[in-house]
Design a protein around this motif. Structure first.
Motif, short mmCIF file in Angstrom:
data_model
loop_
_atom_site.label_atom_id
_atom_site.label_comp_id
_atom_site.label_asym_id
_atom_site.label_seq_id
_atom_site.Cartn_x
_atom_site.Cartn_y
_atom_site.Cartn_z
N PRO A 38 38.06 48.86 41.21
CA PRO A 38 38.80 47.66 40.81
C PRO A 38 40.01 47.93 39.92
O PRO A 38 40.63 46.97 39.45
CB PRO A 38 37.74 46.87 40.03
CG PRO A 38 36.87 47.91 39.42
CD PRO A 38 36.92 49.13 40.32
N CYS A 39 40.38 49.19 39.70
CA CYS A 39 41.47 49.44 38.74
C CYS A 39 42.80 48.93 39.29
O CYS A 39 42.97 48.77 40.50
CB CYS A 39 41.55 50.92 38.38
SG CYS A 39 42.44 51.94 39.57
N ALA A 40 43.73 48.72 38.40
CA ALA A 40 45.00 48.09 38.78
C ALA A 40 45.84 48.99 39.67
O ALA A 40 46.75 48.52 40.36
CB ALA A 40 45.78 47.69 37.53
N GLU A 41 45.53 50.29 39.67
CA GLU A 41 46.24 51.22 40.55
C GLU A 41 45.72 51.09 41.98
O GLU A 41 46.45 51.30 42.94
CB GLU A 41 45.98 52.64 40.02
CG GLU A 41 46.83 53.75 40.59
CD GLU A 41 46.37 55.09 40.00
OE1 GLU A 41 46.13 56.02 40.78
OE2 GLU A 41 46.23 55.19 38.76
N CYS A 42 44.47 50.73 42.11
CA CYS A 42 43.84 50.65 43.43
C CYS A 42 43.91 49.23 44.04
O CYS A 42 43.80 49.06 45.25
CB CYS A 42 42.38 51.05 43.35
SG CYS A 42 42.15 52.83 43.12
#
Lengths: 532, 532
Positions: A15-19
């Motif tokens: 769920p990270c903002a990079e993904c």
């Protein structure tokens, strides 16, 4: 402890903002971007979070442990339907008044949920005017234009290109099976029905298919595996789709029914297969005619029937030419209807969440004032309403301090206390950001600026600051004190300044101990209308 | 001899007017209307016809023997496609100039056929103006409105709700997999493309799926049987569809591909199934990136790409912000495109049939005049054209006597000879009815009335009758002689009288032996334009 979760599945759901784009949840990488030998290098569970270090160096943090699976099913197979017989509606059809449907999101949600679950609903009191059916469709989706046009008139025509446009009886069928994609919804709006006969009928095609499966599984299997050529030809049209009468999903669940003898063209195949198909088809057709499956009712002027055209079969009795019968119909699709319903549910849940704030933390916390947070915000909303303010300003006044209840990640925590302990919690920003999930900038803008408005008013209105409450005077310092002359000029030039100042003034007045206000539920319809 | 044909299949395809609407071929009975013990009581084959007497007393006559099966397939599975790799287009893309596409039905048919067979085509020289993409879609179908609106702008946006609206590279994918029904066609119209990069790419998803099947059948099987939850959420939208990445028809043929990692939500299922899915998904994804599958080209202003969104994956390279890139796109559906193409083919076949009449029987038959039927009709058409008549009157003049070539059932027979033998063949009615399959009443009306116009002119113009040819004077008697005064007044009041009289005058003049006229092909574009 090591998890048994499949690595690619787990990583695909990082769920990270990079993904993953935080705005819409869309993934920002391709599955092929992941290395061939991806593995979990290390993992740990901390306070319900799952932390993973990957073999390629990426780190994932799953806030609630293992990623939550999507709820089971997209609502389109028999598993998510209420299969019915006519007697199930002895107490009445799923229906609503048009005005209530428009005014009350809960009423609209109930109608759309009925179409998803039971396959149909009736709106009563829809204005009896031409093209109104299009407006009904646009309340939950988009009109699907076909060779019949944007809409079609169901009435007796002199040179009909379809049996629908005669006064003959029509047995249960689905429309447009010769289209792929077939329109998944149909609307029929009654403008006039003074003829003898011409009643409407519905049959649950999923129920009929399920009965066939129970009674003769071999027939059911034949109908799911035989692509049937459906054809429609007229001067300007030549449509053909080869689809089975009963379409099942990869797990074998009934998903769509197509049924229309009028447009079944000449099947190909060995004689034995044609024999098997016709035996199964006739068995299925016989089930659709069982009296207990026939739901019959009459559409009167102002009634609009909305139904699932890949599930329900519709029919009408013959009618005499002793009166006029005129319906207007159009097609639309279930996907947009489902989206509208999900958004209504999401908004309803959001209102529940707001209501809980007012009832919970908000009702117990004073933050240095003579009133609780809930009383303060309800008073602000009531003052705005009493002043005849526009709905978006009433909402902004009502919700202006919700940022005190969240940290910058939107996680619940009584953040307002930080402010009272001398640390600016930037609650105007936090609240505006949290509310932006549901409300537009006309609501969130004044909330974002309501602290700035205080600092502005202190700079430009000599006696304003003197009237501030003690707590507000205290927090003014934490928030940066009065604006400089330059900042105040810039603020005044901001297009949202006027709304922000208005909200600020209600905020300042809304601190009267024991004042009577409406409760949160009073504001629900207003808030709901702004969520559109 | 008895046929082995299954009785219900044979009866369901009875072509009689009681069983089937002659206008549109729709059946007028339900399969349940047939008795349970239906059997063939007697049958006979006569001159290629099959005559059947049924056990319930109905009689069927199959003019060409056993009913013709529909052509195999609806054109939507891999069986009817040309699967490709990039090198297959080394000689150029399937493309056409916009003006030629509009003017020439053959050019339009070629473009639409390319979309059906290869999955795409490019129109060049489409006017560079906003919303033009909608007009392109309307040439073959209907725009499908989505949450992105009627159309969408592909350009860099400040707060994008989709990666498409950034300058990032986008790997091959299909659009809107979270919709069911998914839009089956996409159009992208380039308005501006002066940025470095931003090239377009296409991959044949059917080819990729077929390669996966050949290379790893177990992976292919997993992808066809796993419903994948595709999800899109933003403030006003919450769409979800559970569909397999590779959808096969009941016969196992590839029918649709959905491929978009951005919107694959969190799958449910046992770990082993999730493992199997991700292994298959990654294998499929790797194939879609093979260099030999990447068809790359650049869209320039005025280019409009039309492609199959349930087959082709589309991509674009990243682009620099050194120039502007702006495409407008919309969605539409393959079913209407297929219909438009089929109608174009049908009309082309009709023009071939008419051309054959002029070249065949028409070129050899005089029916008592100094010119052949073909010469006569070509002269009439040429006279109308020379007079500057509207296209529908040129067509009516050109085709006014085709009824001589058919009997009342539309079957070929040189029926004009009956007239010359003293029996009214009602050729004006026959011809108008035969032509009504392709032409509207503006063309068929004057043809239907051209004999009546002769009888009218004989009644109201004293010297008209004297100018009739000998054969025409003879047939006048067979056709009922001059009109009575009352009939003539009624005729004059008919709204089509003027057109009919105009055609009649060209008819009367078109009997000059050896006159030079254009040939039939000269009139093809005019006829084709009237068939729309």
């Amino acid at each position: 402890m090591t998890t048994e979760l499949p690595p690619y599945w787990l990583r695909d759901n990082c769920p990270c903002a990079e993904c993953r784009d935080p705005r819409n949840g869309q993934k920002l990488f391709q599955i092929t971007d992941l290395p061939d030998d991806l593995a979990i290098a290390a993992q740990a569970e901390l306070e319900g979070h799952l932390e993973v270090l990957w073999s390629d160096g990426h780190r994932s943090r799953y806030p609630s442990g293992v990623p939550a699976r999507e709820a089971d099913g997209d609502g389109r197979t028999e598993a998510d339907k209420r299969l019915w017989e006519a007697a199930d509606f002895a107490g009445g059809l799923p229906e609503a008044r048009w005005e209530a449907y428009l005014a009350d999101p809960a009423e609209q949600a109930a109608v759309l949920a009925a179409v998803r679950r039971s396959g149909f609903a009736v709106l009563r009191g829809v204005p009896v005017r031409e093209r109104q059916v299009l407006a009904v469709a646009e309340t939950f989706g988009h009109v699907r234009v076909t060779n019949y046009g944007e809409l079609f008139d169901v009435r007796v025509e002199p040179d009909p290109n379809n049996l629908a446009f005669t006064s003959a009886a029509i047995t249960p069928h689905t429309d447009n099976p010769y289209r792929d994609p077939v329109p998944t919804l149909q609307l029929l709006h009654c403008l006039e029905n003074s003829a003898t006969g011409g009643d409407s009928g519905l049959v649950d095609g999923f129920r009929a298919a399920a009965l066939l499966r129970a009674q003769a599984p071999e027939h059911f299997a034949v109908l799911t595996r035989t692509p049937v050529p459906f054809v429609f030809r007229d001067r300007g049209t030549e449509l053909r789709a080869d689809r089975p009468l009963i379409d099942v999903d990869p797990l074998g669940r009934i998903r769509e029914v197509r049924f229309n003898n009028r447009s079944i063209a000449t099947l190909r195949g060995p004689a034995a297969e044609l024999e098997a198909f016709y035996a199964a088809y006739r068995a299925f057709a016989a089930i659709t005619l069982r009296p207990e499956l026939q739901l019959e009712f009459r559409l009167d002027p102002g009634d609009c029937l909305i139904f699932d055209n890949v599930r329900l079969m519709h029919a009408r009795t013959a009618f005499a030419q002793d009166g006029r019968r005129h319906l207007q119909g159009c097609y639309a699709d279930l996907d947009s209807l489902g989206s509208t319903l999900a958004v209504l549910h999401r908004r309803s849940a959001a209102l529940d969440e707001l209501a809980a704030l007012f009832a919970g933390e908000g009702a117990g916390e004073y933050l240095g004032e003579a009133v609780t947070m809930a009383e303060h915000m309800l008073q602000a909303g009531a003052l705005a309403e009493a002043a005849g303010a526009a709905p978006h300003l009433v909402a902004a006044a009502l919700l202006h301090d919700v940022g005190h209840f969240f940290d910058q990640h939107g996680h619940g925590s009584l953040h307002g206390r930080d402010l009272m302990e001398g640390q600016d919690n930037r609650h105007s920003d936090t609240g505006a950001a949290w509310l932006a999930r549901w409300f537009g900038p006309e609501v969130t803008g004044p909330i974002r600026l309501h602290v700035a408005a205080k600092r502005y008013l202190c700079a430009v209105e000599p006696d304003y600051r003197a009237r501030l409450s003690e707590a507000s005077e205290y927090t003014l310092q934490v928030q940066g004190g009065p604006m400089s002359g330059q900042d105040a000029a810039a603020f005044a030039a901001h297009p949202g300044a006027e709304d922000a100042v208005a909200v600020r003034r209600w905020d300042d007045q809304a601190k009267e101990a024991g004042a009577k206000t409406p409760d949160f539920d009073h504001f629900r319809p207003l808030l709901a209308s702004l969520m559109r």
